[in-house]
Enzyme design. Structure first.
Site, mmCIF file in Angstrom:
data_model
loop_
_atom_site.group_PDB
_atom_site.id
_atom_site.type_symbol
_atom_site.label_atom_id
_atom_site.label_comp_id
_atom_site.label_asym_id
_atom_site.label_seq_id
_atom_site.Cartn_x
_atom_site.Cartn_y
_atom_site.Cartn_z
ATOM 1 C CD GLU A 192 2.689 -9.708 5.708
ATOM 2 O OE1 GLU A 192 3.432 -9.765 4.707
ATOM 3 O OE2 GLU A 192 2.313 -8.633 6.210
ATOM 4 C CB CYS A 225 1.525 -4.343 6.983
ATOM 5 S SG CYS A 225 1.133 -2.678 7.494
ATOM 6 C CB SER A 236 6.056 -8.148 -0.164
ATOM 7 O OG SER A 236 6.766 -7.991 -1.369
ATOM 8 C CD GLU A 267 7.311 2.327 6.940
ATOM 9 O OE1 GLU A 267 6.929 1.444 7.726
ATOM 10 O OE2 GLU A 267 8.057 3.256 7.284
ATOM 11 C CG LEU A 268 9.987 -3.678 3.832
ATOM 12 C CD1 LEU A 268 11.348 -4.350 3.852
ATOM 13 C CD2 LEU A 268 9.568 -3.344 2.404
HETATM 14 P P1 NAD Z 1 4.314 -6.279 -3.240
HETATM 15 O O1 NAD Z 1 5.702 -6.082 -2.751
HETATM 16 O O2 NAD Z 1 4.023 -7.439 -4.086
HETATM 17 O O3 NAD Z 1 3.852 -5.019 -4.086
HETATM 18 C C1 NAD Z 1 3.960 -3.717 -3.574
HETATM 19 C C2 NAD Z 1 4.266 -2.771 -4.706
HETATM 20 O O4 NAD Z 1 5.540 -3.117 -5.231
HETATM 21 C C3 NAD Z 1 3.276 -2.862 -5.871
HETATM 22 O O5 NAD Z 1 3.068 -1.582 -6.400
HETATM 23 C C4 NAD Z 1 4.030 -3.727 -6.865
HETATM 24 O O6 NAD Z 1 3.646 -3.513 -8.190
HETATM 25 C C5 NAD Z 1 5.438 -3.252 -6.632
HETATM 26 N N1 NAD Z 1 6.475 -4.170 -7.096
HETATM 27 C C6 NAD Z 1 6.417 -5.508 -7.219
HETATM 28 N N2 NAD Z 1 7.587 -5.979 -7.704
HETATM 29 C C7 NAD Z 1 8.406 -4.919 -7.882
HETATM 30 C C8 NAD Z 1 9.726 -4.754 -8.352
HETATM 31 N N3 NAD Z 1 10.472 -5.780 -8.758
HETATM 32 N N4 NAD Z 1 10.241 -3.512 -8.388
HETATM 33 C C9 NAD Z 1 9.510 -2.446 -7.984
HETATM 34 N N5 NAD Z 1 8.240 -2.536 -7.554
HETATM 35 C C10 NAD Z 1 7.687 -3.766 -7.498
HETATM 36 O O7 NAD Z 1 3.378 -6.216 -1.957
HETATM 37 P P2 NAD Z 1 1.784 -6.286 -1.945
HETATM 38 O O8 NAD Z 1 1.405 -7.698 -2.057
HETATM 39 O O9 NAD Z 1 1.187 -5.313 -2.888
HETATM 40 O O10 NAD Z 1 1.448 -5.690 -0.502
HETATM 41 C C11 NAD Z 1 1.349 -6.478 0.600
HETATM 42 C C12 NAD Z 1 2.609 -6.365 1.422
HETATM 43 O O11 NAD Z 1 2.789 -5.011 1.813
HETATM 44 C C13 NAD Z 1 2.517 -7.154 2.699
HETATM 45 O O12 NAD Z 1 3.720 -7.804 2.941
HETATM 46 C C14 NAD Z 1 2.262 -6.071 3.744
HETATM 47 O O13 NAD Z 1 2.654 -6.432 5.040
HETATM 48 C C15 NAD Z 1 3.059 -4.947 3.201
HETATM 49 N N6 NAD Z 1 2.588 -3.656 3.754
HETATM 50 C C16 NAD Z 1 3.375 -3.032 4.666
HETATM 51 C C17 NAD Z 1 2.947 -1.841 5.241
HETATM 52 C C18 NAD Z 1 3.804 -1.114 6.257
HETATM 53 O O14 NAD Z 1 3.468 -0.002 6.645
HETATM 54 N N7 NAD Z 1 4.904 -1.701 6.698
HETATM 55 C C19 NAD Z 1 1.708 -1.306 4.882
HETATM 56 C C20 NAD Z 1 0.925 -1.982 3.943
HETATM 57 C C21 NAD Z 1 1.392 -3.160 3.373
#
Ligand code: NAD
Length: 480
Positions: free
Chosen positions: A382, A282, A227, A248-249
């Protein structure tokens, strides 16, 4: 089943012995227990990766790309085991799990292919520089990898493909909801002979492990998919050691249907793209923009198409949409739909949970809303679920303005009759990739990354190799 972490080629528990449970989102059944680790285990994994760095870089590049191809082959051989586990921990239908494994493999094979073609050095013309100058890609060093739950294998493969090709050992922190396929992949890495310390997996507390990645000087880059909110935390953390970031967000993709579009085709494309992984991608089309004059016909076609979608547990044959990943996810979809309805949207279809006997309360009906506006949360934040919010527009300029009104810019879609005009429209969208009559624009050969708050850097194609091995310049003095 109890899983262990993979650090320095050994299978280990957390220092505290604590574990956490991974549940099947479809029925809450226990799929596995994994170590609940933190900074000390992450630090040991980074140390192991740093120790493995030189040996891995000194391998011939062709040896490393050979290992990548072996790993890809092994994923194919073990695809049933991998896809069963992926469906169990993530919830997606079996066919989609198999698709994700093939997609992940394409990134390993693609990175190997691109790397094999990349020159190992680039001499500059002495007539231009006045001396001997050599430019060589230099491996970044240890990379911390953080992956999301929606495509745990594919997002990981996008990163380890270029990392291994360019000689970077990695420490992976998978998402808490879906760590098991990553641990199974570690087993495959071990079996194909990825050198000890090159692939490490640490499961556990994201903020503790993330903070260790950002504070440990041996981590030269963090490659993150997730995210925008977490991306921001990493950006703050990176200031400490100037850690490079590949981010990649999140996105919130517009899907613009133009007046000359084939509406049947637009609806099929929209359904294919919107409902992949139950709308938890995403690049999902999340803001559907349709010319006012065609809205009624478009919505009728879309409703008919959406009524065909079958919901249920992902391991049942014929299912199109599985459960949402966890309770937070379904609550946030529910809140978005309620917000839209309270602000005047019309519910054409869905808008409620689906109950299945013996299953968890995480299934949401495919939902079609019309009359959406920029004031509604579904047009601002989103959406990660099976919701299609439709809005009509009067002019293309208005559609472009709506499409570009958010600070994110990941994917976008244009559905049109004339592709030249479609391309001109696409060029006006602030997105990293635009599908023009294309519901699945992202492939392993396609460079792709978000703009603005959707990320930094690109994955896919040749370009990602440079992220993991920036060039270094050697200027040789003396006479030519
Ligand atoms: P998230 O950011 O909550 O989690 C992603 C990862 O980050 C997980 O492994 C989580 O444990 C870790 N994380 C959480 N807090 C953290 C911190 N403080 N420090 C380090 N790591 C931490 O996202 P999510 O809910 O798992 O995934 C969905 C999001 O990912 C959506 O916003 C989606 O659009 C995005 N996404 C983007 C792409 C791309 O290619 N741009 C692809 C897939 C998903």
């Amino acid at each position: 089943m109890a899983y262990r972490n993979f650090i320095d080629g050994d299978w280990v528990d957390s220092d505290s012995g604590r574990t956490f449970a991974v549940l099947n989102p479809a029925d809450n059944a226990l799929v596995g227990e994994v170590p609940d680790c933190g900074a000390s285990e992450a630090s040991r994994a980074i140390k192991a990766a740093a120790a493995a760095r030189l040996g891995f870089q000194q391998l011939e590049r062709s040896d490393r790309t050979h290992l990548l191809r072996e790993l890809s082959e092994q994923m194919h051989v073990r695809r049933l085991e991998l896809s069963d586990l992926l469906t169990a921990e993530q919830g997606k239908p079996r066919a989609e799990s198999e698709g994700e494994i093939a997609y992940a493999r394409s990134y390993l094979d693609g990175a190997a292919r691109e790397a094999d073609q990349l020159p190992l050095e680039q001499p500059l013309d002495p007539a231009e520089t006045g001396k001997n100058v050599i430019v060589r890609p230099t491996s970044m060093g240890v990379v911390g990898i953080i992956t999301p739950w929606n495509f745990p294998l594919a997002m990981l493969a996008k990163k380890i493909g270029p990392a291994f090709a360019q000689g970077c050992p990695v420490v992976v922190k998978p998402a808490e909801d879906t760590p098991l396929t990553t641990l199974l992949l570690a087993r495959l890495c071990e079996e194909v002979g990825i050198p000890r310390g090159v692939f490490n997996v640490v499961t556990g507390d994201p903020s503790l492990i993330g903070a260790e990645f950002m504070s440990n000087r041996d981590v030269r880059m963090v490659s993150f998919t997730g995210s925008t909110a977490t991306g921001r935390i990493l950006i703050d953390g990176a200031s400490r050691n100037f850690t490079r970031l590949l981010l990649e967000l999140g996105g919130h993709a517009p899907f613009i249907v133009t007046e000359d579009a084939d509406l049947d085709d637009a609806v099929s494309g929209l359904i294919a793209s919107k409902f992949r992984n139950n709308g938890q991608t995403c690049v999902c089309p999340n803001r559907i923009l349709v010319p006012e004059a065609f809205e009624k016909r478009f919505v009728a076609l879309l409703e008919a198409g959406m009524r065909q979608l079958v919901c249920g547990r992902g391991d049942r044959a014929g299912v199109d949409l599985g459960p949402l990943i966890n309770d937070r996810a379904i609550e946030s979809v529910e809140a978005q739909v309620e917000d839209a309805l309270s602000r005047g949207a019309t519910r054409v279809l869905g808008g409620h949970r689906l109950k299945f006997e013996g299953l968890a309360d995480r299934f949401y009906a495919p939902t079609l809303l019309t009359g959406c506006t920029s004031q509604m949360d579904c047009f601002k934040t989103e959406t990660f679920g099976p919701v299609c919010p439709v809005r009509s527009y009067r002019s293309i300029d208005e559609a472009v303005e709506i499409a570009n009104e958010l600070p994110c810019g990941l994917a976008g879609y244009v559905w049109c009759g004339d592709t030249e005009r479609g391309l001109s429209l696409a060029q006006r969208l602030e997105c990293g990739i635009v599908g023009i009559n294309d519901a699945a624009p992202v492939t392993a050969s396609t460079p792709f990354g978000g703009v603005r708050e959707s990320g930094w850097g690109q994955e896919g194609g040749e370009v990602v190799l440079h992220e993991y091995a920036p060039t270094r310049t050697y200027s040789i003095g003396g006479s030519l």
